[in-house]
Design a protein around this motif. Structure first.
Motif, PDB file in Angstrom:
ATOM      1  N   PRO A  58       0.840  -1.196   0.000  1.00 36.78           N
ATOM      2  CA  PRO A  58       0.000   0.000   0.000  1.00 36.78           C
ATOM      3  C   PRO A  58       0.878   1.250   0.000  1.00 36.78           C
ATOM      4  O   PRO A  58       1.743   1.406   0.852  1.00 36.78           O
ATOM      5  CB  PRO A  58      -0.806  -0.119   1.300  1.00 36.78           C
TER       6      PRO A  58
ATOM      7  N   ALA B  85      -0.608   4.515  -1.010  1.00 31.93           N
ATOM      8  CA  ALA B  85      -1.552   5.543  -1.455  1.00 31.93           C
ATOM      9  C   ALA B  85      -1.879   6.551  -0.353  1.00 31.93           C
ATOM     10  O   ALA B  85      -2.857   7.278  -0.447  1.00 31.93           O
ATOM     11  CB  ALA B  85      -2.825   4.881  -1.959  1.00 31.93           C
ATOM     12  N   GLY B  86      -1.044   6.592   0.686  1.00 34.20           N
ATOM     13  CA  GLY B  86      -1.283   7.555   1.771  1.00 34.20           C
ATOM     14  C   GLY B  86      -0.926   8.965   1.305  1.00 34.20           C
ATOM     15  O   GLY B  86      -0.319   9.154   0.246  1.00 34.20           O
ATOM     16  N   LEU B  87      -1.285   9.945   2.118  1.00 33.78           N
ATOM     17  CA  LEU B  87      -1.026  11.336   1.730  1.00 33.78           C
ATOM     18  C   LEU B  87       0.310  11.843   2.256  1.00 33.78           C
ATOM     19  O   LEU B  87       0.788  12.890   1.841  1.00 33.78           O
ATOM     20  CB  LEU B  87      -2.165  12.233   2.231  1.00 33.78           C
ATOM     21  N   GLY B  88       0.905  11.114   3.182  1.00 33.33           N
ATOM     22  CA  GLY B  88       2.223  11.488   3.688  1.00 33.33           C
ATOM     23  C   GLY B  88       2.242  12.857   4.355  1.00 33.33           C
ATOM     24  O   GLY B  88       3.217  13.606   4.230  1.00 33.33           O
ATOM     25  N   THR B  89       1.196  13.169   5.115  1.00 31.68           N
ATOM     26  CA  THR B  89       1.107  14.523   5.679  1.00 31.68           C
ATOM     27  C   THR B  89       2.194  14.813   6.715  1.00 31.68           C
ATOM     28  O   THR B  89       2.506  15.972   6.967  1.00 31.68           O
ATOM     29  CB  THR B  89      -0.276  14.774   6.329  1.00 31.68           C
ATOM     30  N   ARG B  90       2.787  13.741   7.305  1.00 25.06           N
ATOM     31  CA  ARG B  90       3.830  13.993   8.311  1.00 25.06           C
ATOM     32  C   ARG B  90       5.165  14.378   7.701  1.00 25.06           C
ATOM     33  O   ARG B  90       6.094  14.733   8.407  1.00 25.06           O
ATOM     34  CB  ARG B  90       4.002  12.758   9.216  1.00 25.06           C
TER      35      ARG B  90
ATOM     36  N   LYS C 113       5.885   9.716  -0.739  1.00 32.15           N
ATOM     37  CA  LYS C 113       6.908   9.490   0.300  1.00 32.15           C
ATOM     38  C   LYS C 113       7.673   8.192   0.053  1.00 32.15           C
ATOM     39  O   LYS C 113       8.812   8.042   0.457  1.00 32.15           O
ATOM     40  CB  LYS C 113       6.299   9.513   1.703  1.00 32.15           C
TER      41      LYS C 113
ATOM     42  N   GLN D  32      -6.126   3.522  -5.443  1.00 38.05           N
ATOM     43  CA  GLN D  32      -7.125   3.687  -4.392  1.00 38.05           C
ATOM     44  C   GLN D  32      -7.714   5.068  -4.656  1.00 38.05           C
ATOM     45  O   GLN D  32      -7.001   6.082  -4.554  1.00 38.05           O
ATOM     46  CB  GLN D  32      -6.451   3.639  -3.010  1.00 38.05           C
TER      47      GLN D  32
ATOM     48  N   GLY E 200      -7.991   4.954   4.230  1.00 38.47           N
ATOM     49  CA  GLY E 200      -7.321   4.135   5.237  1.00 38.47           C
ATOM     50  C   GLY E 200      -6.657   2.894   4.663  1.00 38.47           C
ATOM     51  O   GLY E 200      -6.918   2.472   3.533  1.00 38.47           O
TER      52      GLY E 200
ATOM     53  N   GLY F 298       4.164   0.518   2.600  1.00 39.10           N
ATOM     54  CA  GLY F 298       5.049   1.253   1.700  1.00 39.10           C
ATOM     55  C   GLY F 298       6.000   2.234   2.362  1.00 39.10           C
ATOM     56  O   GLY F 298       6.936   2.733   1.718  1.00 39.10           O
ATOM     57  N   ASP F 299       5.766   2.538   3.634  1.00 42.51           N
ATOM     58  CA  ASP F 299       6.669   3.503   4.275  1.00 42.51           C
ATOM     59  C   ASP F 299       7.510   2.865   5.390  1.00 42.51           C
ATOM     60  O   ASP F 299       8.157   3.573   6.156  1.00 42.51           O
ATOM     61  CB  ASP F 299       5.905   4.728   4.803  1.00 42.51           C
TER      62      ASP F 299
HETATM   63  P1  UTP Z   1       0.099   5.887   7.135  1.00 41.89           P
HETATM   64  O1  UTP Z   1      -1.098   6.247   7.909  1.00 41.89           O
HETATM   65  O2  UTP Z   1       1.416   5.853   7.803  1.00 41.89           O
HETATM   66  O3  UTP Z   1       0.281   6.788   5.827  1.00 41.89           O
HETATM   67  O4  UTP Z   1      -0.226   4.496   6.415  1.00 41.89           O
HETATM   68  P2  UTP Z   1      -0.163   8.265   5.528  1.00 41.89           P
HETATM   69  O5  UTP Z   1      -1.656   8.380   5.527  1.00 41.89           O
HETATM   70  O6  UTP Z   1       0.525   8.622   4.254  1.00 41.89           O
HETATM   71  O7  UTP Z   1       0.494   9.046   6.752  1.00 41.89           O
HETATM   72  P3  UTP Z   1       0.383  10.561   7.246  1.00 41.89           P
HETATM   73  O8  UTP Z   1      -0.528  11.336   6.321  1.00 41.89           O
HETATM   74  O9  UTP Z   1       1.786  11.098   7.212  1.00 41.89           O
HETATM   75  O10 UTP Z   1      -0.128  10.415   8.647  1.00 41.89           O
HETATM   76  C1  UTP Z   1       0.636   3.365   6.341  1.00 41.89           C
HETATM   77  C2  UTP Z   1       0.731   2.858   4.924  1.00 41.89           C
HETATM   78  O11 UTP Z   1      -0.537   2.712   4.316  1.00 41.89           O
HETATM   79  C3  UTP Z   1      -0.651   3.446   3.119  1.00 41.89           C
HETATM   80  C4  UTP Z   1       0.419   4.516   3.202  1.00 41.89           C
HETATM   81  O12 UTP Z   1       0.884   4.868   1.906  1.00 41.89           O
HETATM   82  C5  UTP Z   1       1.503   3.832   4.021  1.00 41.89           C
HETATM   83  O13 UTP Z   1       2.362   3.071   3.207  1.00 41.89           O
HETATM   84  N1  UTP Z   1      -2.030   3.995   3.012  1.00 41.89           N
HETATM   85  C6  UTP Z   1      -2.575   4.696   4.048  1.00 41.89           C
HETATM   86  C7  UTP Z   1      -2.751   3.780   1.848  1.00 41.89           C
HETATM   87  O14 UTP Z   1      -2.256   3.138   0.892  1.00 41.89           O
HETATM   88  N2  UTP Z   1      -4.019   4.288   1.760  1.00 41.89           N
HETATM   89  C8  UTP Z   1      -4.595   4.980   2.777  1.00 41.89           C
HETATM   90  O15 UTP Z   1      -5.779   5.415   2.624  1.00 41.89           O
HETATM   91  C9  UTP Z   1      -3.841   5.196   3.942  1.00 41.89           C
END
Ligand code: UTP
Length: 292
Positions: A10, A12-17, A27, A105, A110, A132-133
């Motif tokens: 996975p 597809a997160g936004l990587g806001t941190r 990220k 996604q 989530g 993925g992170d």
């Molecule tokens: P995280 O919650 O650490 O990723 O999810 P995020 O949402 O990018 O983090 P913020 O925004 O910095 O808090 C863990 C993994 O799940 C993936 C992320 O890419 C990461 O590899 N993920 C998370 C998805 O693929 N889809 C989502 O809707 C949320």
């Protein structure tokens, strides 16, 4: 028992941190010295015997696809130059690591929702999930350690480590009892426990699991949890309560590429052992540390 041949990453997160670095760049493409994080993860899956990998992406993640593709212009430029031969080999090698597929996604709902996007790809087989992170480095690839536990116990597997009481509030907490060696039976788990009485143990899932295909039915019935997102942990908790899971206290060093400090730690530690820059970076750090 079916073998684990497929993996889902996975991403597809936004990587806001990690903003603003991740405003336009995924990220998962942040480099640790000279390789993007996702390449370490794909290499780990390939070294664990995985043949097919699905990366869950979203808008703006085209760079990920380009990275695992051939690069004809670049390859043509590097061909025929003896001093560039090694780098040419590395570039071509990336596109041959595994069969890589992509799915989007469409909404960031989530990690559980992201895994649901893999349902068609996975079909009726067990599959590995590599977040993925989370980059985990070590002699014995963690994904392979979990696959061995799947083959031994025939239950879904989670990769775990003990974390501090402070850190567990940001992760998950597992109810475990010892099996043998580094393996535990997990019969329940909770995501981001905020109160002391909700903590089941200090064992937490860190970045890797192997799941049976039944997880999809459970995910489809899972309501949004912490943060209004569909949490994979909530679905795995149901699985753990229904049929038990195996928790493996894995060997390897984990770097959280989802936060700024984790990225810095990964960079420093990998650089110290890098064949090209390791020695001079060590000398530089020693000098620098005298001024700290
Ligand atoms: P995280 O919650 O650490 O990723 O999810 P995020 O949402 O990018 O983090 P913020 O925004 O910095 O808090 C863990 C993994 O799940 C993936 C992320 O890419 C990461 O590899 N993920 C998370 C998805 O693929 N889809 C989502 O809707 C949320």
């Amino acid at each position: 028992m079916k073998h684990v041949r497929k993996a889902v990453i996975p991403a597809a997160g936004l990587g806001t941190r990690v903003l603003p670095a991740t405003k336009a760049m995924p990220k998962e493409m942040l480099p640790i010295v000279d390789k993007p994080a996702i390449q370490y993860i794909v290499e780990e899956a390939a070294a664990s015997g995985i043949e097919d990998i699905l990366i869950i992406t979203n808008r703006g993640k085209g760079l990920l696809e380009d990275h695992f593709d051939r690069a004809p212009e670049l390859e043509a430029r590097l061909t025929g130059s003896p001093e560039k031969e090694a780098v040419l080999e590395q570039i071509v090698h990336i596109s041959r690591l595994a069969n890589i597929f992509y799915v989007r996604q469409k909404e960031t709902k989530g990690l559980g929702h992201a895994i649901l996007c893999a349902k068609e790809f996975v079909g009726d087989e067990p599959f590995a999930v590599l977040y993925g992170d989370d980059v985990i480095l070590g002699e014995d690839p963690v994904c392979g350690q979990l696959i061995r536990a799947w083959e031994r116990y025939g239950k879904g597997v989670v990769g775990v480590k003990e974390v501090s009481e402070e850190a567990i509030k940001k992760y998950s907490s597992l109810k475990v009892e010892p099996l043998e060696g580094s393996c535990f039976l997990c019969t329940d788990m909770v995501e981001k426990p905020q109160r002391k009485e909700d903590i089941l143990s200090l064992y937490s899932i860190l970045g890797r699991c192997v799941l049976p295909p039944e997880i999809f039915g459970i995910l489809e019935r899972t309501a949004p949890g912490a943060g209004g997102e569909i949490q994979l942990t909530d679905a795995m908790a149901a699985l753990a309560r229904e049929q038990g899971m195996t928790a493996v206290d894995f060997t390897g060093t984990r770097y959280d590429m989802g936060n700024k400090l984790g990225i810095l730690q990964a960079t420093v530690e990998v650089a110290l052992h890098h064949p090209e820059v390791g020695e001079s970076f060590r000398a530089y750090l020693k000098e620098l540390s005298k001024t700290l």
